[in-house]
Design a protein around this motif. Structure first.
Motif, PDB file in Angstrom:
ATOM      1  N   LEU A  73      11.854  42.715  38.072  1.00 23.21           N
ATOM      2  CA  LEU A  73      11.373  41.730  36.957  1.00 23.21           C
ATOM      3  C   LEU A  73      10.122  41.535  36.769  1.00 23.21           C
ATOM      4  N   GLN A  74       9.181  41.505  37.944  1.00 27.56           N
ATOM      5  CA  GLN A  74       7.949  41.583  37.865  1.00 27.56           C
ATOM      6  C   GLN A  74       7.241  42.987  37.271  1.00 27.56           C
ATOM      7  N   PHE A  75       7.843  43.989  37.594  1.00 28.67           N
ATOM      8  CA  PHE A  75       7.420  45.211  37.057  1.00 28.67           C
ATOM      9  C   PHE A  75       7.690  45.314  35.443  1.00 28.67           C
ATOM     10  N   VAL A  76       8.752  45.062  34.912  1.00 29.01           N
ATOM     11  CA  VAL A  76       8.843  45.167  33.724  1.00 29.01           C
ATOM     12  C   VAL A  76       8.177  44.301  32.578  1.00 29.01           C
ATOM     13  N   ASP A  77       7.984  42.948  33.461  1.00 25.53           N
ATOM     14  CA  ASP A  77       7.113  42.130  32.825  1.00 25.53           C
ATOM     15  C   ASP A  77       5.814  42.342  32.613  1.00 25.53           C
ATOM     16  N   MET A  78       4.945  42.751  33.670  1.00 30.15           N
ATOM     17  CA  MET A  78       3.813  43.274  33.886  1.00 30.15           C
ATOM     18  C   MET A  78       3.380  44.634  32.932  1.00 30.15           C
ATOM     19  N   LEU A  79       4.227  45.659  32.874  1.00 31.82           N
ATOM     20  CA  LEU A  79       4.364  46.615  32.154  1.00 31.82           C
ATOM     21  C   LEU A  79       4.115  46.470  30.703  1.00 31.82           C
ATOM     22  N   LEU A  80       4.986  45.453  30.091  1.00 29.14           N
ATOM     23  CA  LEU A  80       5.005  45.340  28.818  1.00 29.14           C
ATOM     24  C   LEU A  80       3.868  44.443  28.392  1.00 29.14           C
ATOM     25  N   ARG A  81       3.408  43.380  29.031  1.00 30.63           N
ATOM     26  CA  ARG A  81       2.400  42.575  28.907  1.00 30.63           C
ATOM     27  C   ARG A  81       0.877  43.259  28.804  1.00 30.63           C
ATOM     28  N   SER A  82       1.060  44.162  29.997  1.00 28.01           N
ATOM     29  CA  SER A  82      -0.359  44.925  30.016  1.00 28.01           C
ATOM     30  C   SER A  82      -0.565  46.069  28.969  1.00 28.01           C
ATOM     31  N   ARG A 127       1.150  45.981  25.922  1.00 29.72           N
ATOM     32  CA  ARG A 127       1.368  45.399  24.322  1.00 29.72           C
ATOM     33  C   ARG A 127       0.715  45.933  23.362  1.00 29.72           C
ATOM     34  N   HIS A 128      -0.852  46.060  23.424  1.00 28.46           N
ATOM     35  CA  HIS A 128      -1.801  46.310  22.724  1.00 28.46           C
ATOM     36  C   HIS A 128      -2.532  47.553  22.837  1.00 28.46           C
ATOM     37  N   CYS A 129      -1.848  48.445  23.772  1.00 28.82           N
ATOM     38  CA  CYS A 129      -2.460  49.684  24.026  1.00 28.82           C
ATOM     39  C   CYS A 129      -2.014  50.771  22.936  1.00 28.82           C
ATOM     40  N   GLN A 130      -1.198  50.444  21.979  1.00 27.76           N
ATOM     41  CA  GLN A 130      -0.423  51.555  20.881  1.00 27.76           C
ATOM     42  C   GLN A 130       0.074  52.875  21.597  1.00 27.76           C
ATOM     43  N   LEU A 131       0.858  52.671  22.631  1.00 30.17           N
ATOM     44  CA  LEU A 131       1.438  53.483  23.138  1.00 30.17           C
ATOM     45  C   LEU A 131       2.858  53.975  22.530  1.00 30.17           C
ATOM     46  N   ILE A 132       3.635  54.940  23.057  1.00 31.39           N
ATOM     47  CA  ILE A 132       4.652  55.337  22.440  1.00 31.39           C
ATOM     48  C   ILE A 132       5.630  55.784  23.581  1.00 31.39           C
ATOM     49  N   GLY A 133       6.757  56.107  23.387  1.00 31.64           N
ATOM     50  CA  GLY A 133       7.722  56.594  24.264  1.00 31.64           C
ATOM     51  C   GLY A 133       7.429  57.473  25.393  1.00 31.64           C
ATOM     52  N   ALA A 134       6.640  58.388  25.043  1.00 31.71           N
ATOM     53  CA  ALA A 134       5.938  59.514  26.000  1.00 31.71           C
ATOM     54  C   ALA A 134       5.200  58.942  27.037  1.00 31.71           C
ATOM     55  N   ASP A 135       4.355  57.664  26.579  1.00 30.17           N
ATOM     56  CA  ASP A 135       3.714  57.211  27.673  1.00 30.17           C
ATOM     57  C   ASP A 135       4.693  56.336  28.419  1.00 30.17           C
ATOM     58  N   TYR A 136       5.540  55.590  28.223  1.00 31.77           N
ATOM     59  CA  TYR A 136       5.996  54.841  29.113  1.00 31.77           C
ATOM     60  C   TYR A 136       6.943  55.844  29.801  1.00 31.77           C
ATOM     61  N   ARG A 137       7.451  56.867  29.633  1.00 36.37           N
ATOM     62  CA  ARG A 137       8.161  57.720  30.248  1.00 36.37           C
ATOM     63  C   ARG A 137       7.162  58.389  31.426  1.00 36.37           C
ATOM     64  N   PHE A 138       6.104  58.565  30.911  1.00 33.91           N
ATOM     65  CA  PHE A 138       4.900  59.133  31.969  1.00 33.91           C
ATOM     66  C   PHE A 138       4.717  58.186  32.984  1.00 33.91           C
ATOM     67  N   ILE A 139       4.550  56.702  32.701  1.00 37.27           N
ATOM     68  CA  ILE A 139       4.337  55.770  33.581  1.00 37.27           C
ATOM     69  C   ILE A 139       5.528  55.548  34.707  1.00 37.27           C
ATOM     70  N   LEU A 140       6.758  55.576  33.962  1.00 36.95           N
ATOM     71  CA  LEU A 140       7.983  55.598  34.882  1.00 36.95           C
ATOM     72  C   LEU A 140       8.039  56.667  35.781  1.00 36.95           C
ATOM     73  N   GLN A 141       7.395  57.901  35.243  1.00 37.77           N
ATOM     74  CA  GLN A 141       7.672  59.220  36.424  1.00 37.77           C
ATOM     75  C   GLN A 141       6.737  58.821  37.482  1.00 37.77           C
ATOM     76  N   ILE A 142       5.564  58.428  37.156  1.00 40.93           N
ATOM     77  CA  ILE A 142       4.424  58.067  38.194  1.00 40.93           C
ATOM     78  C   ILE A 142       5.113  57.184  39.364  1.00 40.93           C
ATOM     79  N   LYS A 143       5.761  56.055  38.949  1.00 46.88           N
ATOM     80  CA  LYS A 143       6.020  54.900  39.528  1.00 46.88           C
ATOM     81  C   LYS A 143       7.145  55.151  40.238  1.00 46.88           C
ATOM     82  N   MET A 144       8.280  56.087  39.861  1.00 38.20           N
ATOM     83  CA  MET A 144       9.377  56.285  40.251  1.00 38.20           C
ATOM     84  C   MET A 144       9.504  57.394  41.177  1.00 38.20           C
TER      85      MET A 144
END
Length: 323
Positions: free
Chosen positions: A223-232, A234-251
């Protein structure tokens, strides 16, 4: 000065303007950190949660960030980068608003500087923290280095052979790996930029991406992970590839690209493609003109995608932790 940045609207707060300029990563949680720490402390004026370019408040932000008067649990590098950004944008804000500020006042605002001697700062913060034990709760032990070190590592369960974040992003991604015009599930980090000729996808700043990842808790706190990911982000203008990259690093090695795309449709590479079409329009003088129209889901349907991402990612991570 400040070419390319929009002029602030009359009712627009500094935070809203910074978000619109693409600097939302340094509005939250940067502003909340300063505001939360100064509220209730008599020696500090409450830092505005909507942001400010007032020289007096910028001086306070400098002291809190660089001179050890802020929260010992802050991510020091993130807070310093945030001050650098607000300091730089302050002159653009004044220029576009037509605000005259005497040079003597401007010189009173300290310029950002690199901090090579972080140990001395940590020692000073430690002594200040000791006097505020009634105000600060110790962070839970996670077995990870403190956030102040601004280091990012894979989960303790991941073997050391897994490449570090620094190694993965120290080289600028090859433009040929861009998701533009392809359905590849490549995890090369990218960011969309709206330009007069349409939408372009370019790599984001590695330092911003590194700061963003360093702010995230581990995925074992879904819950904390998803909330912080989206809040931090939100204004970075990312796309799906970025979020997959972040998940790859964290997982780490537990990351499965195909499974992520299947379980989290919001991160499907099809949303990362810039669609282009030729549109014919009639001008005021009854002539027909042709223009190129571009569309990107992460720009045009961002709010909807973020809502789906929050729901789908939370639903995916919780069962993943129970396996």
């Amino acid at each position: 000065m400040g070419q390319g940045y929009p002029k602030p609207e009359p009712s627009e707060s500094p935070k809203q303007w910074m978000d619109r300029c693409g600097w939302g990563f340094y509005t939250e949680p940067w502003l909340s950190n300063l505001a939360g720490w100064t509220e209730g402390q008599s020696q500090w004026r409450n830092f505005p949660r909507e942001g400010t370019f007032d020289p007096g408040f910028l001086q306070s932000a400098y002291k809190l960030t660089y001179e050890g008067y802020g929260d010992p649990e802050w991510n020091d590098q993130y807070m310093m980068n945030g001050y650098d950004t607000w300091y730089t944008m302050s002159s653009i804000w004044r220029d576009k608003k037509g605000i005259f500020t005497p040079k003597t006042v401007l010189k009173s605002v300290p310029k950002p500087k690199s901090r090579s001697n972080t140990a001395r700062k940590a020692d000073k913060r430690g002594s200040l923290a000791a006097a505020k034990t009634t105000m600060i709760s110790p962070p839970p032990y996670t077995g990870l280095p403190p956030a102040a070190s601004c280091s990012v590592s894979a989960s303790p369960t991941v073997p050391s052979i897994y490449p570090s974040l620094t190694e993965m992003i120290k080289t600028k991604p090859d433009p040929s790996d861009s998701t533009e015009g392809t359905t590849s599930a490549s995890n090369v980090a990218a960011v969309w930029v709206a330009k007069p000729r349409g939408i372009e996808i370019i790599p984001p700043s590695p330092s911003v991406l590194k700061d963003l990842i360093s702010l995230l808790p581990e995925v074992d706190k879904p819950l904390q992970f998803v909330d912080m990911l989206l809040r931090s982000s939100r204004h970075c203008q990312l796309i799906g590839a970025d979020y997959r990259f972040i998940l790859q690093i964290k997982m780490g090695l537990s990351y499965d690209d195909d499974e992520i795309i299947e379980k989290i449709p919001a991160l499907d590479p099809k949303h990362d493609i810039v669609h282009t079409e030729t549109v014919k329009e009639e001008t005021d003088d009854k002539k027909t003109r042709t223009r190129i129209k571009t569309r990107l889901a992460w720009k045009d349907d961002q709010e909807e995608l973020l809502i789906h991402l929050k729901q789908q990612l939370t639903k995916y991570i919780v069962p993943y932790l129970l396996v």
